[in-house]
Enzyme design. Structure first.
Site, short mmCIF file in Angstrom:
data_model
loop_
_atom_site.label_atom_id
_atom_site.label_comp_id
_atom_site.label_asym_id
_atom_site.label_seq_id
_atom_site.Cartn_x
_atom_site.Cartn_y
_atom_site.Cartn_z
N GLU A 146 37.82 66.93 34.58
CA GLU A 146 39.22 67.23 34.27
C GLU A 146 40.07 65.95 34.29
O GLU A 146 41.10 65.89 34.97
CB GLU A 146 39.78 68.30 35.23
CG GLU A 146 39.05 69.63 35.08
CD GLU A 146 39.78 70.85 35.65
OE1 GLU A 146 40.78 70.68 36.36
OE2 GLU A 146 39.33 71.97 35.35
N GLU A 206 32.95 75.17 33.92
CA GLU A 206 33.78 75.97 34.84
C GLU A 206 34.28 77.19 34.08
O GLU A 206 35.00 77.04 33.07
CB GLU A 206 34.95 75.15 35.40
CG GLU A 206 34.48 74.09 36.38
CD GLU A 206 35.60 73.38 37.12
OE1 GLU A 206 36.66 74.00 37.37
OE2 GLU A 206 35.40 72.20 37.45
O1 AHR Z 1 37.06 75.46 40.55
C1 AHR Z 1 38.27 75.08 41.10
C2 AHR Z 1 38.93 73.92 40.37
O2 AHR Z 1 39.30 74.33 39.09
C3 AHR Z 1 38.09 72.70 40.12
O3 AHR Z 1 38.06 71.85 41.21
C4 AHR Z 1 38.77 72.05 38.97
O4 AHR Z 1 37.87 71.29 38.18
C5 AHR Z 1 39.40 73.20 38.23
O5 AHR Z 1 40.74 72.97 37.96
#
Ligand code: AHR
Length: 500
Positions: free
Chosen positions: A173, A304
Site C-alpha cells: 500500500e 488483501e
Molecule cells: O489488513 C489490515 C490492513 O488493511 C493492512 O495492514 C493494510 O495493508 C490494509 O489497509
C-alpha cells in the site's frame, strides 16, 4: 427451476492453489495468541506455534501465507526480529493499537510456521521506511546458501540451511500507509528495490510482487505499469505480480462499517452486492494490464480481501477483531468463485486475515479455538486448488433490496486433480431455496458426493457453541444420465464432487 450448464470439454485455465491463500500481520491477536504462543505457553504448541490452529489450517489446505503485513510491513525492520529473544528490540506497533511488539516472532518463526503448515512463503518487504540494503540483506539472509555475511548470521542464529521465499512483496500500500507515494515515484522505487531482490538459488526464482492499486484506483495501475514497463521488455525476472486490495464493508462511510453480527436483510444484500464488485475490479485492472502485458505474464495478486466491519464491542479498536457469520461464508464463496473464473490473470489471493483479525478463518480465546463459517468454505473449495477451470453458466434472477440487487446464484466449476468435476454453488437468497437442473455436456455421470454449509444469515460459531455452523453431507441429488437435479437451500454454500 434454474439451469446450470457445465462443459467438461472446455477447459479455460489452471487454478493456482495460491488463489486460496492467507495473510497474517502483526496486528491485534493474529500472530501473538492466534498463531504463536511461545514455547513456554500452557497452550499445547510445537516450537511456540499453537497445535490446534496449525492442525486446523493444515486440514483446511492452506497453500501460502503472507507476512509480516500489511501496513506493519513498511515499518518492519527484520533485524529486530532475529537472534536471542531476550535481546530483541521492543517497539510500539503504531499502526495497530499502540501495543508493545517484542519481536519474538520474526523471520525464523515465520519460516518455522510455514514449515509446520506445509505452505508456501510470501514475505512482504519494507519500501516505505526501509533501505534498499535492508531489503537486499533480508533476501540474502533467507535464501543465500554458502558463505556470505547474511548466511553466516543466519547460521549463527541457529539455521545454517537457507529457506525458500516463494513470493516477495516490494512494499505494501505504498499509495497510503506504505509512504503516501505517487504511482510514478513508487514505480521508480520499484525498479530500484526489486533489482536487489536477487535470485540466489538456481531453479527457485522469487516471484516479485509490485504494489498495486487500492480498489478502483486505475490511475495507480496505469501509472505504475507505465513507469516500469519500458524497463522490462517481458517483465521476466523483474515483475511477476501486481497486487490489488479490496475489502467488503457494508457501510456508506468508512467510519460506520456496520456490525458483524447485527445486520438486517438490506445490509446482508448490500454486503453481497459490494462483494460482487470484485469481478469488475479484476476486469478493469486486468484490461489495463493487458495493454502492457498482453501475454498475461504478470499475475494479479489480490493479497488483501474480505469483510471489514466495526470491531466487536468492548475490543481494542486497533485489533480489528470481528465475528463471522453465514453472510461471511457467502462473501468467501463468491470471491473464490470470481478468482477461479479469472484464473488466467489472478494467480494468488490472500484473505485478511488468518486468525482473530477481520474475516478470519479461525478465532481463539485463551486455549479455545473455533472454526468460522469462512473456514468451512475454504475447506469445501480446496478441490479447486491446482484444478482446471471449466466453462460453466448458471441462469439467475435478481433478488435483494430496492437499491442493491444481486443474482440469486453464483457458481464456479473445475476439473480436479482427482479426475472429478467440482461444482461450488452459492445461494445468495436469505430466504428462498431453488431447484437446480445441472447439465453436463456429453458427459456420463457415475456418481456425486455433496457437502453443504447452510444456516440463517446471522448464524455463527462461538466459544460456547463452536459447531453451530458446520458442514453436512448433502445427498439429496438425483442423477439422470448427463445431469443432476437438486434443491439448494437458502443462504448456503454447496460443493458437489461429480464422478465422470
Ligand atoms: O489488513 C489490515 C490492513 O488493511 C493492512 O495492514 C493494510 O495493508 C490494509 O489497509
Amino acid at each position: 427451476m434454474a439451469k446450470l450448464y457445465v462443459n467438461p470439454k472446455h477447459q479455460l485455465g489452471h487454478i493456482n492453489p495460491e488463489i486460496q491463500g492467507h495473510f497474517s500481520e502483526h496486528l491485534g491477536r493474529c500472530i501473538y495468541e492466534g498463531l504463536y504462543v511461545g514455547e513456554n505457553s500452557e497452550i499445547p504448541n510445537t516450537n511456540g506455534m499453537r497445535n490446534d490452529v496449525v492442525g486446523a489450517l493444515k486440514e483446511m489446505g492452506i497453500p501460502v501465507l503472507r507476512w509480516p503485513g500489511g501496513c506493519f510491513a513498511d515499518e518492519y525492520h527484520w533485524k529486530d526480529g532475529i537472534g536471542p529473544k531476550e535481546t530483541r528490540k521492543k517497539m510500539i506497533n503504531t499502526h495497530w493499537g499502540g501495543v508493545v511488539e517484542d519481536n519474538s516472532f520474526g523471520t525464523h518463526e515465520f519460516m518455522e510456521l510455514c514449515r509446520q503448515l506445509g505452505c508456501k512463503t510470501y514475505v512482504n518487504g519494507n519500501v516505505g521506511s526501509g533501505t534498499v540494503q535492508e531489503m537486499s540483506e533480508w533476501v540474502e539472509y533467507m535464501t543465500f546458501e554458502g558463505v556470505s555475511p547474511m548466511a553466516d548470521l543466519r547460521a549463527q542464529n541457529g539455521h545454517p540451511e537457507s529457506w525458500t521465499v516463494d513470493y516477495f512483496g516490494v512494499g505494501n500500500e505504498n499509495w497510503g500507509c506504505g509512504g503516501n507515494m505517487t504511482p510514478e515515484y513508487y514505480g521508480n522505487l520499484y525498479r530500484r528495490y526489486q533489482t536487489y531482490v536477487r535470485n540466489y538459488k538456481k531453479g527457485q526464482e522469487i516471484y516479485k510482487i509490485c504494489c498495486g492499486a487500492n480498489v478502483s484506483d486505475y490511475h495507480w495501475t496505469e501509472g505504475v505499469l507505465k513507469t516500469t514497463h519500458d524497463h522490462a521488455e517481458h517483465f521476466h525476472g523483474f515483475m511477476n505480480g501486481l497486487s490489488l486490495h479490496y475489502y467488503t464493508h457494508p457501510g456508506d462511510v468508512w467510519e460506520n462499517k456496520g456490525s458483524a453480527l447485527d445486520f438486517d436483510e438490506d445490509k446482508y444484500y448490500k454486503t453481497l452486492s459490494k462483494t460482487l464488485y470484485m469481478e469488475e475490479l479484476i476486469r478493469r485492472h486486468g484490461a489495463i494490464m493487458d495493454q502492457y502485458d498482453p501475454d498475461k505474464f504478470i499475475g494479479l495478486i489480490v493479497d488483501e480481501w474480505g469483510t471489514w466491519y466495526d470491531v466487536e464491542p468492548g475490543t481494542n479498536p486497533g485489533f480489528l477483531y470481528q465475528q463471522n457469520t453465514m453472510r461471511d461464508a457467502l462473501v468467501a464463496g463468491i470471491n473464490l468463485n470470481i478468482f477461479n473464473k479469472h484464473c488466467d490473470r489472478v494467480k494468488m489471493a490472500n484473505i485478511a486475515q488468518l486468525v482473530n483479525v477481520l474475516q478470519a478463518v479461525i478465532l481463539t480465546e485463551g486455549e479455545k479455538m473455533v472454526k468460522t463459517p469462512t473456514y468451512h468454505v475454504f475447506h469445501m473449495y480446496k478441490d479447486h486448488q491446482d484444478a482446471e477451470l471449466l466453462e460453466s453458466y448458471i441462469e439467475t434472477q435478481k433478488i435483494g433490496g430496492e437499491n442493491c440487487k444481486v443474482p440469486n446464484l453464483h457458481e464456479s466449476v473445475s476439473l480436479g486433480r482427482d479426475g472429478r468435476i467440482h461444482v461450488t454453488l452459492n445461494n445468495l437468497s436469505a430466504t428462498e431455496s431453488y431447484e437446480i437442473d445441472a447439465v453436463f455436456t456429453e458427459t456420463e455421470i457415475k456418481g456425486v458426493e455433496g457437502t453443504i454449509l447452510t444456516g440463517e444469515m446471522h448464524a455463527h460459531n462461538t466459544f460456547e457453541d463452536p459447531n453451530a455452523v458446520h458442514t453436512e453431507k448433502f445427498d439429496k441429488v438425483e442423477i439422470n444420465g448427463q445431469g443432476l437435479k437438486f434443491t439448494i437451500p437458502a443462504c448456503s454454500v454447496l460443493h458437489l464432487a461429480v464422478e465422470i
